[in-house]
Design a protein around this motif. Sequence first.
Motif, mmCIF file in Angstrom:
data_model
loop_
_atom_site.group_PDB
_atom_site.id
_atom_site.type_symbol
_atom_site.label_atom_id
_atom_site.label_comp_id
_atom_site.label_asym_id
_atom_site.label_seq_id
_atom_site.Cartn_x
_atom_site.Cartn_y
_atom_site.Cartn_z
ATOM 1 N N UNK A 1 -18.848 -16.192 -30.553
ATOM 2 C CA UNK A 1 -18.834 -16.510 -29.116
ATOM 3 C C UNK A 1 -20.224 -16.359 -28.521
ATOM 4 N N UNK A 2 -20.925 -15.286 -28.911
ATOM 5 C CA UNK A 2 -22.286 -15.083 -28.408
ATOM 6 C C UNK A 2 -23.188 -16.225 -28.851
ATOM 7 N N UNK A 3 -23.060 -16.632 -30.099
ATOM 8 C CA UNK A 3 -23.858 -17.742 -30.614
ATOM 9 C C UNK A 3 -23.599 -19.017 -29.807
ATOM 10 N N UNK A 4 -22.329 -19.292 -29.518
ATOM 11 C CA UNK A 4 -21.983 -20.481 -28.726
ATOM 12 C C UNK A 4 -22.550 -20.398 -27.314
ATOM 13 N N UNK B 1 -23.269 -24.198 -26.199
ATOM 14 C CA UNK B 1 -22.036 -24.892 -26.580
ATOM 15 C C UNK B 1 -20.884 -24.542 -25.654
ATOM 16 N N UNK B 2 -20.918 -23.334 -25.097
ATOM 17 C CA UNK B 2 -19.898 -22.952 -24.121
ATOM 18 C C UNK B 2 -20.532 -22.052 -23.069
ATOM 19 N N UNK B 3 -19.856 -21.930 -21.959
ATOM 20 C CA UNK B 3 -20.338 -21.104 -20.853
ATOM 21 C C UNK B 3 -19.825 -19.678 -21.008
ATOM 22 N N UNK B 4 -20.595 -18.761 -20.502
ATOM 23 C CA UNK B 4 -20.211 -17.356 -20.521
ATOM 24 C C UNK B 4 -19.151 -17.095 -19.462
ATOM 25 N N UNK B 5 -18.175 -16.272 -19.790
ATOM 26 C CA UNK B 5 -17.177 -15.894 -18.789
ATOM 27 C C UNK B 5 -17.785 -14.865 -17.841
#
Length: 107
Positions: free
Chosen positions: A32-35, A40-44
């Motif tokens: 998740x951290x890599x993404x 690739x994705x946004x942080x919550x």
Amino acid sequence: MYDIGGNIRRLRKLNMLNQNEFSRKIGISQGSLSDIESGKCKSSIDTVVSIYQTFNCSLELLLTGREQKGAKDLPELESQLLHIFRELDRKDQLEMLEIASLKLRIH
């Protein structure tokens, strides 16, 4: 557009942590951290708050990459030292202060 993933990556590197170490500290998986770091994705919001609380950094730094320090910004080396110092427990902080004081008296 703000690069929150890039700001998180810079903070991680400033704290001299790899993705596994950093992700464990903030409670997410390394993947998740890599993404997040790669965009690739946004942080919550939960992840941002966890980073804010764990690393004692400003939300402005995480969201914009800039941190308002008043009239004068700290040089990079001083900023790194301050970041590391804040991560230490009180006993180690006092020891570091004593070491710095001794160094100053020698010079």
